[in-house]
Enzyme design. Sequence first.
Site: not given
Length: 463
Positions: A284, A278, A291
Amino acid sequence: MSNRMWGGRFAEGPDAIMEEINASIDYDRKLYRQDIDGSKAHVRMLAEKEIVTRDDADKIVGGLDTILSEIEKGDFKFSRALEDIHMNVEARLAELIGPAAGRLHTARSRNDQVATDFRLWVRDTLDTLDDQLGDLMQVLSEKAELHASDVMPGFTHLQSAQPVTFGHHLLAYVEMFSRDRGRVRDARKRMNECPLGAAALAGTSFPIDRKMTAQALGFDRPTANSLDAVSDRDFVIEALSAASLTAMHLSRLAEEIVVWCSAQFGFVKLSDKFSTGSSIMPQKKNPDAAELVRAKTGRIYGSLQALLVMMKGLPLAYSKDMQEDKEQAFDGLASVSLALAAMTGMVRDLEPVTKAMKKAAGSGYSTATDLADWLVRVLGMPFRDAHHVTGRIVGIAVEKGIELHKVPLEDMQKVDPKITDEVFSVLSVDKSVRSRTSYGGTSPVNVRKQARRWLKDLAKERA
Ligand code: ARG
């Protein structure tokens, strides 16, 4: 200026907007190789049947080979005014070899030409998907064999249900992808008929040999009805249907990976190669590949839907609507291919955190069914009564805030005095999965056997 390929009866050229809506060259140039292969097969047949001279046929084949290398080197100038790949190639052929080029289109129309080109392309793509499904099944089976006895929670309603093995879970997907592979192969078999020679819609008065062109292009036979040959696109719709089911399976696995690698589950670690960070939160590591595999499903279903709708109102035979098949199919099939590649990479690198899985497998009273089965087997209780007794023992565990195997024997005996401490032998998750030996069940013995069966079958396929 009117179109030099078909503009004989036209006084004026097309409006700019007409060219914009009509030209397909920006995307159907992808079919250049199939178009050239089809033309070569066609003209060789014309020469064999003495419909064109050997000399002209040789010139045409030579010119087509030059065009092929021009396109592959990036030297070919595609023109929108020439609409599509078929006319771009033919116009260049005329530049290269002169009037003989005009003989190539004898006993042929763009309608059977495009149907042939597109079938060839879809067929190649199905072969690629077939191989890719095999690769994914391979990495899943390898992982499954390795983790044949590692337990994890099995879920229904995403609630802890009964312990299963990680290998068993992975092999469930191997079953799904093998059915997808079967559908890809069925589609390929059914589509492998050659439309070339159906001409515009009615066939031709020239003495062509359709079996010869069909064979030269690797088709099993020529299509038997010229109207059907130029007017159906079920072959690509079927490919997209198979792709849609594959995408659905990929998406479910992707969703599980997303859930599994969250801190809350912590069941697997994804490799850096298939994750991203991130820009604001330094801690992160996001499962972007999973996804995106999940997300690609939408456009794959979308392309299937677009083609089904595009075709449903068309009278026989060819209508220009059908030109819209290509962009959708290219996108849908490329998306499923990319999703398969990403999933294969992710699974190959995926590291299960077996400790965390095992811990979770024991929570949520997941061995309650084992307790009930014990009551049936050892105490001879009818299953419905055993279910009730077990429910009451689970109630005690919930009340005391402890796991099932921690409930004291005295408490269990308050529910049914016949219970002995032998019951504890079935309450561990390892015992639970080991006992599931029914065919297709999750026991490590079964899973190892199934994983090896798949690996053997897959090796045979490759041989
Ligand atoms: N570019 C056209 C297509 O993809 C080729 C066939 C054109 N045929 C015709 N009758 N205008 O469908």
